[in-house]
Structure formats: C-alpha cells, structure tokens
Motif scaffolding. Structure first.
Motif, PDB file in Angstrom:
ATOM      1  N   GLN A 105     126.401  24.106  40.276  1.00 31.39           N
ATOM      2  CA  GLN A 105     127.517  24.997  40.294  1.00 31.39           C
ATOM      3  C   GLN A 105     127.105  26.414  39.992  1.00 31.39           C
ATOM      4  N   GLY A 106     126.065  26.876  40.456  1.00 30.57           N
ATOM      5  CA  GLY A 106     125.627  28.346  40.262  1.00 30.57           C
ATOM      6  C   GLY A 106     125.051  28.605  38.816  1.00 30.57           C
ATOM      7  N   ARG A 107     124.873  27.535  38.035  1.00 29.60           N
ATOM      8  CA  ARG A 107     124.338  27.877  36.741  1.00 29.60           C
ATOM      9  C   ARG A 107     122.762  27.392  36.730  1.00 29.60           C
ATOM     10  N   GLU A 108     121.801  28.269  36.131  1.00 26.32           N
ATOM     11  CA  GLU A 108     120.637  27.495  35.914  1.00 26.32           C
ATOM     12  C   GLU A 108     119.922  28.274  34.763  1.00 26.32           C
ATOM     13  N   GLN A 109     118.850  27.534  34.210  1.00 25.95           N
ATOM     14  CA  GLN A 109     118.218  28.003  32.974  1.00 25.95           C
ATOM     15  C   GLN A 109     116.577  27.779  33.259  1.00 25.95           C
ATOM     16  N   VAL A 110     115.934  28.745  32.828  1.00 24.34           N
ATOM     17  CA  VAL A 110     114.435  28.398  32.907  1.00 24.34           C
ATOM     18  C   VAL A 110     113.860  28.221  31.380  1.00 24.34           C
ATOM     19  N   VAL A 111     113.223  27.009  31.469  1.00 18.87           N
ATOM     20  CA  VAL A 111     112.358  26.750  30.156  1.00 18.87           C
ATOM     21  C   VAL A 111     111.046  26.457  30.286  1.00 18.87           C
ATOM     22  N   VAL A 112     110.338  26.808  29.263  1.00 18.18           N
ATOM     23  CA  VAL A 112     108.747  27.007  29.564  1.00 18.18           C
ATOM     24  C   VAL A 112     108.241  25.942  28.578  1.00 18.18           C
ATOM     25  N   VAL A 113     107.255  25.089  29.124  1.00 20.20           N
ATOM     26  CA  VAL A 113     106.472  24.073  27.917  1.00 20.20           C
ATOM     27  C   VAL A 113     105.079  24.548  28.372  1.00 20.20           C
ATOM     28  N   GLY A 114     104.272  24.302  27.332  1.00 19.34           N
ATOM     29  CA  GLY A 114     102.858  24.735  27.553  1.00 19.34           C
ATOM     30  C   GLY A 114     101.867  24.515  26.384  1.00 19.34           C
ATOM     31  N   VAL A 115     100.717  24.981  26.168  1.00 22.68           N
ATOM     32  CA  VAL A 115      99.794  25.116  25.112  1.00 22.68           C
ATOM     33  C   VAL A 115      99.254  26.372  24.993  1.00 22.68           C
ATOM     34  N   ARG A 116      99.103  27.058  23.855  1.00 20.10           N
ATOM     35  CA  ARG A 116      98.796  28.339  23.663  1.00 20.10           C
ATOM     36  C   ARG A 116      97.697  28.223  22.501  1.00 20.10           C
ATOM     37  N   GLN A 117      96.794  29.311  22.469  1.00 28.16           N
ATOM     38  CA  GLN A 117      95.899  29.407  21.208  1.00 28.16           C
ATOM     39  C   GLN A 117      96.794  30.153  20.328  1.00 28.16           C
ATOM     40  N   GLY A 118      96.634  29.760  19.100  1.00 25.79           N
ATOM     41  CA  GLY A 118      97.640  30.227  17.988  1.00 25.79           C
ATOM     42  C   GLY A 118      98.960  29.643  18.035  1.00 25.79           C
ATOM     43  N   ALA A 119      99.433  28.859  18.748  1.00 25.97           N
ATOM     44  CA  ALA A 119     100.599  28.104  18.691  1.00 25.97           C
ATOM     45  C   ALA A 119     100.656  26.942  17.498  1.00 25.97           C
ATOM     46  N   THR A 120     101.655  26.776  17.168  1.00 26.52           N
ATOM     47  CA  THR A 120     102.115  25.750  16.063  1.00 26.52           C
ATOM     48  C   THR A 120     102.995  24.371  16.754  1.00 26.52           C
ATOM     49  N   THR A 121     103.344  23.503  15.957  1.00 29.26           N
ATOM     50  CA  THR A 121     104.237  22.622  16.251  1.00 29.26           C
ATOM     51  C   THR A 121     105.627  22.853  16.238  1.00 29.26           C
ATOM     52  N   GLY A 122     105.602  24.317  15.436  1.00 29.37           N
ATOM     53  CA  GLY A 122     107.104  24.817  14.880  1.00 29.37           C
ATOM     54  C   GLY A 122     107.364  25.960  15.922  1.00 29.37           C
ATOM     55  N   LEU A 123     108.303  26.762  15.325  1.00 30.68           N
ATOM     56  CA  LEU A 123     108.883  27.824  16.282  1.00 30.68           C
ATOM     57  C   LEU A 123     107.843  29.058  16.087  1.00 30.68           C
ATOM     58  N   ASP A 124     107.360  29.660  16.921  1.00 32.05           N
ATOM     59  CA  ASP A 124     106.500  30.690  17.153  1.00 32.05           C
ATOM     60  C   ASP A 124     106.971  31.998  17.729  1.00 32.05           C
ATOM     61  N   PRO A 125     107.771  32.661  16.793  1.00 36.43           N
ATOM     62  CA  PRO A 125     108.325  33.976  17.609  1.00 36.43           C
ATOM     63  C   PRO A 125     107.359  34.929  17.991  1.00 36.43           C
ATOM     64  N   THR A 126     106.289  35.005  17.691  1.00 40.45           N
ATOM     65  CA  THR A 126     105.358  35.980  18.361  1.00 40.45           C
ATOM     66  C   THR A 126     105.156  35.126  20.052  1.00 40.45           C
ATOM     67  N   LEU A 127     105.308  34.149  20.068  1.00 41.01           N
ATOM     68  CA  LEU A 127     105.134  33.253  21.546  1.00 41.01           C
ATOM     69  C   LEU A 127     106.467  33.191  22.165  1.00 41.01           C
ATOM     70  N   GLU A 128     107.288  34.109  21.764  1.00 44.86           N
ATOM     71  CA  GLU A 128     108.763  33.907  22.431  1.00 44.86           C
ATOM     72  C   GLU A 128     109.351  32.511  22.214  1.00 44.86           C
ATOM     73  N   GLU A 129     109.090  31.782  21.094  1.00 38.71           N
ATOM     74  CA  GLU A 129     109.880  30.759  20.781  1.00 38.71           C
ATOM     75  C   GLU A 129     110.849  31.203  19.604  1.00 38.71           C
TER      76      GLU A 129
END
Length: 367
Positions: A40-64
């Motif tokens: 209906q003309g609506r979309e959203q991009v989500v990103v999944v992945g692995v990063r050095q420095g990431a945790t299993t929680g929210l990482d604001p410096t990694l745009e989480e």
C-alpha cells in the motif's frame, strides 16, 4: 571565558574522536538489509548483522536505538524485536547487531510487523546478491537460496530470520603476481594493469603504495574488485634488473598483500648512442610541480659548428624558458633541472636542437 572555550574545544575533540571511531567500526562486520513493505505504498528497512563491538543489547553507537511503543494495529509498523536467548532490544529497533563471531555461526533475528490499514500481509525482500560473508538465509524455517522475497499470510505477526555468517579473515589477491616490466629508455614508458580482489568481504576498502620511486599507481585506493594502472615513471636508470613491491593494505583490518614487481631496463641511460644521434628523454617527474629533470645526450660525435639549443614553449608556441646555457657541449648523458615556479600550470613542450637534428617532448606542470 577562556575556561569555557577550553571546555568547548575539549568537547569538540572528544566528539570527533568518537565519530572517527564509529566510522571505522562501520567496516568491522557484515550487515544485511531487509525491506518490509505492505503493498500500500509503505515500507521500512531493517538491518540485521554482526559487528565487532556489538552486544546482545541495544548499541546506540551502532545505530541501534530503542523505538517508541508500537502503534495501534491499523498503523503500519516494522521493527526488530528481542529474540529469546539471543538479544534484548527493549521496545524494538530498526537494527539488530550481534557480537562478531569467531567461527561460522547462524544468528536468529526476530522482526515484528503490522501491515496496517487495508493490507493483508507484508512482503520481505532483499538484494539478489547477498553481502560478503553471508552464506545462508532462512526465513520462518525455509531456505531462501535463489529467492529475493517472501510474503506473509497475516496482517500482524513476526518473521524469524536466520542468517549464517562466515567470519573468515579478509584477504587480498592480485593478478598478475608478480608484475613484470621490460623497459627500453628510448620507448614510451610502459603501463600495465593489476586487478585487486578482496576475499571474504567483496566491498572491502584497500590502499596501495610502492616501495620504489620508479612506480606510479593509479588509483592508489578503492574498494571491492578493481583494476589499477601501474606505470614505470622514469627512464633515468642504468641498464639492469630491478625489483620492488606494491603493498596492498586494508585501512581497517589487518589484511595485507605484497605484490612483487620485476623490471628489466633493457638499454638504460648509460648506453652509448649511435654516432651522431641526438637523445632527448622524457622529463621526470611528469606531471611535476615546480621542478623536473630533463635528460639528454648530444651524441658520440659532436658537431663542428653550432651550439645546442634547449627551449621550452607554451601551447601557443611562444618561448617561455631558454635552457641553452645549461647544456654542456660534451659527450655522454647529462641532466638539466627545470624550475617552473614562475610558469602557470598547463602543458608545455621542450625542444632540443643541435646541428641539423631536432627533438621535442611534452610535459605537464600541475599547480
């Protein structure tokens, strides 16, 4: 006031250091974008992945960043949410990064969606070519190899995404290796191509440099597989064999490669010219700013009359420099340094006249 200015400058320095750290961090890992749309003309991009420095929680410096609470079901909404035993994302985020693995691993991500008003489901799509180090993609337990999208059957729900990552170290290969040149100082300077290929991270950035001054590389940096030009930039070398190397380096990872370069100067500037012949070699460096070296030889037989003339002309043919006084009336190779600090940038020619012979070459002054 002075104290406030110092605190302000300290804040700016800390901010720049954090920004530089975050920018470098962007390259350390792999991510996969998933586009969720409702037709209906609506979309959203989500990103999944692995990063050095990431945790299993929210990482604001990694745009989480944690999102607001989900709106009513009639409003389109898509977000990554917590996966039991894998991640804790609070109310959800548009990105979910996990710690960078030490070996091949499958990570499970959960995407919550609301198709919104007048929509019966959503479509999840992705690029046909997966990012480097992604070896498998499964959605709701089905292998997505060969597919680029999948549709849900419900207006609200969750999609379980399983991505297998291969964290093999980044490496580089080059072709050809070694790179060989046969150079004759009476011919045009040779250029050969060299293909740089990153392995394990197809879009990885790289930088090139040479450990010898007689090589020029263009471009000297790039990303992904790319072909560069490697040029022998001088003829002012004695006859013989020379070796060097081109260094391939990652600006982020420890990946490195040394490409061997072998050059044979077939004639060299020490060769004796044919009797009576005039020699005028290409200036070096070229392009230059502000000085360059012109190499010439009057021949093994000097003329009985006349003196050698060496002039520099602009594109209109006007004489802009007279270097005749610098030319010695003698046998053998001689070099003359041209200082063009007073000239405007652009193309010029230099001409050597001696007796009935005349030779001309062009050069480029860059300012």
């Amino acid at each position: 006031m002075e104290k406030i200015m110092k605190q302000k400058n300290l804040f700016i320095m800390v901010f720049l250091l954090l920004a530089a750290s975050a920018a470098a961090q962007e390259f350390r890992g792999v991510s996969m974008e998933l586009i969720v749309s409702n037709g209906q003309g609506r979309e959203q991009v989500v990103v999944v992945g692995v990063r050095q420095g990431a945790t299993t929680g929210l990482d604001p410096t990694l745009e989480e960043s944690e999102l607001p609470p989900q709106p009513p079901n009639e409003i389109f909404d898509v977000r990554c949410v917590s996966t039991p035993g894998k991640s804790q994302l609070g109310l959800g985020s548009y990105a979910d990064y996990r710690p960078y693995p030490s070996g091949s691993t499958a990570e499970t991500f959960t995407i919550s969606y609301q198709a919104g008003l007048n929509a019966s489901g959503v479509t999840v799509s992705w690029d046909e070519v997966w990012p480097g180090r992604v070896t498998k993609l499964m959605i709701d337990g089905e292998d997505m190899a060969g597919n680029t999208s999948v549709e849900t059957q419900f207006a609200t729900g969750q999609v379980v995404v399983e991505v297998t990552f291969d964290p093999s170290p980044l490496t580089f290969t080059a072709n050809p290796d070694p790179l060989r040149f046969d150079v004759n100082n009476r011919d045009q300077l040779p250029t050969k191509t060299l293909t740089i290929t990153p392995n394990g991270e197809p879009n990885a950035a790289w930088e090139l440099s040479a450990d010898v001054e007689w090589l020029t590389i263009s471009p000297s940096s790039g990303e992904g597989e790319q072909t560069v030009d490697v040029t022998v930039n001088t003829q002012v070398l004695p006859a013989g064999q020379y070796t060097g190397k081109i260094r391939v380096r990652s600006p982020v990872f420890g990946a490195e490669l040394d490409v061997a370069v072998q050059m044979e100067m077939v004639v060299g500037i020490g060769a004796v010219a044919a009797p009576g012949s005039l020699e005028l070699l290409q200036n070096y460096p070229n392009p230059f700013n502000p000085s360059t070296v012109i190499t010439l030889e009057l021949g093994s037989v000097l003329q009985e009359q006349g003196t050698p003339v060496l002039l520099v002309h602009d594109l209109l043919g006007r004489v802009v420099m007279d270097l005749s006084a610098e030319v010695e009336l003698r046998h053998g190779v001689q070099t003359i340094t041209l200082d063009a600090a007073q000239l405007a940038g652009g193309a010029y020619s230099y001409t050597l006249r001696y007796g009935s012979q005349r030779l001309t070459r062009t050069m480029m002054l860059v300012k």
